[in-house]
Structures are given as structure tokens and as C-alpha cells.
Design a protein around this motif. Structure first.
Motif, PDB file in Angstrom:
ATOM      1  N   UNK A   6     -17.523  16.609  33.190  1.00 16.92           N
ATOM      2  CA  UNK A   6     -18.745  17.385  33.069  1.00 16.92           C
ATOM      3  C   UNK A   6     -19.768  16.720  33.979  1.00 16.92           C
ATOM      4  N   UNK A   7     -20.091  17.381  35.045  1.00 17.70           N
ATOM      5  CA  UNK A   7     -21.024  16.829  36.014  1.00 17.70           C
ATOM      6  C   UNK A   7     -22.387  17.456  35.765  1.00 17.70           C
ATOM      7  N   UNK A   8     -23.237  16.719  35.118  1.00 20.54           N
ATOM      8  CA  UNK A   8     -24.509  17.288  34.711  1.00 20.54           C
ATOM      9  C   UNK A   8     -25.402  16.152  34.229  1.00 20.54           C
ATOM     10  N   UNK A   9     -26.682  16.268  34.395  1.00 20.89           N
ATOM     11  CA  UNK A   9     -27.590  15.251  33.888  1.00 20.89           C
ATOM     12  C   UNK A   9     -27.804  15.383  32.385  1.00 20.89           C
ATOM     13  N   UNK A  10     -27.009  16.195  31.737  1.00 21.78           N
ATOM     14  CA  UNK A  10     -27.190  16.444  30.309  1.00 21.78           C
ATOM     15  C   UNK A  10     -27.089  15.164  29.494  1.00 21.78           C
ATOM     16  N   UNK A  24     -18.770  21.093  19.029  1.00 20.64           N
ATOM     17  CA  UNK A  24     -18.749  22.453  19.579  1.00 20.64           C
ATOM     18  C   UNK A  24     -17.326  22.912  19.844  1.00 20.64           C
ATOM     19  N   UNK A  25     -16.506  22.035  20.385  1.00 21.90           N
ATOM     20  CA  UNK A  25     -15.115  22.389  20.674  1.00 21.90           C
ATOM     21  C   UNK A  25     -14.363  22.682  19.381  1.00 21.90           C
ATOM     22  N   UNK A  26     -14.562  21.865  18.372  1.00 21.72           N
ATOM     23  CA  UNK A  26     -13.895  22.092  17.078  1.00 21.72           C
ATOM     24  C   UNK A  26     -14.342  23.413  16.469  1.00 21.72           C
ATOM     25  N   UNK A  27     -15.639  23.699  16.541  1.00 21.34           N
ATOM     26  CA  UNK A  27     -16.145  24.972  16.011  1.00 21.34           C
ATOM     27  C   UNK A  27     -15.484  26.155  16.719  1.00 21.34           C
ATOM     28  N   UNK A  28     -15.403  26.084  18.033  1.00 23.55           N
ATOM     29  CA  UNK A  28     -14.793  27.175  18.799  1.00 23.55           C
ATOM     30  C   UNK A  28     -13.324  27.343  18.433  1.00 23.55           C
ATOM     31  N   UNK A  44     -15.153  29.280  23.651  1.00 17.96           N
ATOM     32  CA  UNK A  44     -15.459  27.881  23.933  1.00 17.96           C
ATOM     33  C   UNK A  44     -16.476  27.777  25.067  1.00 17.96           C
ATOM     34  N   UNK A  45     -16.260  28.535  26.125  1.00 16.29           N
ATOM     35  CA  UNK A  45     -17.174  28.487  27.270  1.00 16.29           C
ATOM     36  C   UNK A  45     -18.587  28.899  26.857  1.00 16.29           C
ATOM     37  N   UNK A  46     -18.683  29.941  26.047  1.00 16.73           N
ATOM     38  CA  UNK A  46     -19.989  30.413  25.577  1.00 16.73           C
ATOM     39  C   UNK A  46     -20.662  29.349  24.704  1.00 16.73           C
ATOM     40  N   UNK A  47     -19.912  28.757  23.795  1.00 12.39           N
ATOM     41  CA  UNK A  47     -20.472  27.742  22.906  1.00 12.39           C
ATOM     42  C   UNK A  47     -20.931  26.504  23.688  1.00 12.39           C
ATOM     43  N   UNK A  48     -20.157  26.121  24.699  1.00 15.89           N
ATOM     44  CA  UNK A  48     -20.562  24.985  25.522  1.00 15.89           C
ATOM     45  C   UNK A  48     -21.843  25.307  26.285  1.00 15.89           C
ATOM     46  N   UNK A  51     -25.061  24.631  24.509  1.00 20.33           N
ATOM     47  CA  UNK A  51     -25.572  23.261  24.456  1.00 20.33           C
ATOM     48  C   UNK A  51     -25.854  22.722  25.862  1.00 20.33           C
ATOM     49  N   UNK A  52     -25.823  23.623  26.849  1.00 17.46           N
ATOM     50  CA  UNK A  52     -26.201  23.260  28.204  1.00 17.46           C
ATOM     51  C   UNK A  52     -25.095  22.701  29.065  1.00 17.46           C
ATOM     52  N   UNK A  53     -23.858  22.943  28.686  1.00 14.34           N
ATOM     53  CA  UNK A  53     -22.724  22.424  29.444  1.00 14.34           C
ATOM     54  C   UNK A  53     -21.985  23.588  30.098  1.00 14.34           C
TER      55      UNK A  53
END
Length: 85
Positions: A6-10, A24-28, A44-48, A51-53
Motif C-alpha cells: 500500500x503506497x500511501x501516506x496514510x 476491514x478485510x475481515x469485515x469484507x 473489499x475494494x470499496x471497504x478499503x 478508510x482511504x486505501x
């Protein structure tokens, strides 16, 4: 073990991002247990994204398939490269 980078300043904004990713992954996965892998990957993509990922659909599909096969995921977070003007 496949790594999903995950390349992000998050990680600067959310120091607890690893925990959020796992939760989030477990929830999905739980929400989509009766759905196709493709549908689960979209969830999964939507849930991520919530949270800004940002993760590509193929990466989400690979993650779903690994989890359903009983394998583990390891998220590695790194800073985004500086954009050149």
C-alpha cells in the motif's frame, strides 16, 4: 507469502492503519462469504476505499482468493514516491 503493498501516506495520518486494514478485510470477508470471489473483491475494494486505501481490483481478488484458501495476507505500507513536476 504474497505481499500487498500500500503506497500511501496514510500511515502518517492513521498510525493504526494495519489494525484498520485487518479489521476491514475481515469485515469484507464475513459479509461476502456466500458471494463469488469477484463480488467479494469489489466489496473489499470499496471497504478499503472507505478508510482511504486504494487497492486494485486484481489485488483485492487475489487477497480474497488467498483468504478463502486459508492463507494469510501481509500488508506492507510504504510512502508514496515524491511526484516530479
Amino acid at each position: 507469502m504474497t505481499e500487498f503493498r500500500i503506497t500511501h501516506e496514510i500511515h502518517e495520518v492513521h498510525p493504526d492503519i494495519r489494525e484498520k486494514l485487518t479489521t476491514t478485510t475481515i469485515e469484507a470477508i464475513n459479509e461476502t462469504s456466500a458471494r463469488s470471489a469477484e463480488d467479494a473483491a469489489r466489496v473489499l475494494r470499496h471497504k478499503l476505499a472507505e478508510i482511504g486505501v486504494a487497492m486494485s481490483e486484481p489485488a483485492c481478488l487475489a487477497a480474497i482468493e488467498r483468504i478463502r484458501a486459508g492463507k494469510q495476507l501481509r500488508f506492507e505500507i510504504e510512502e508514496a514516491p515524491a511526484e516530479e513536476d
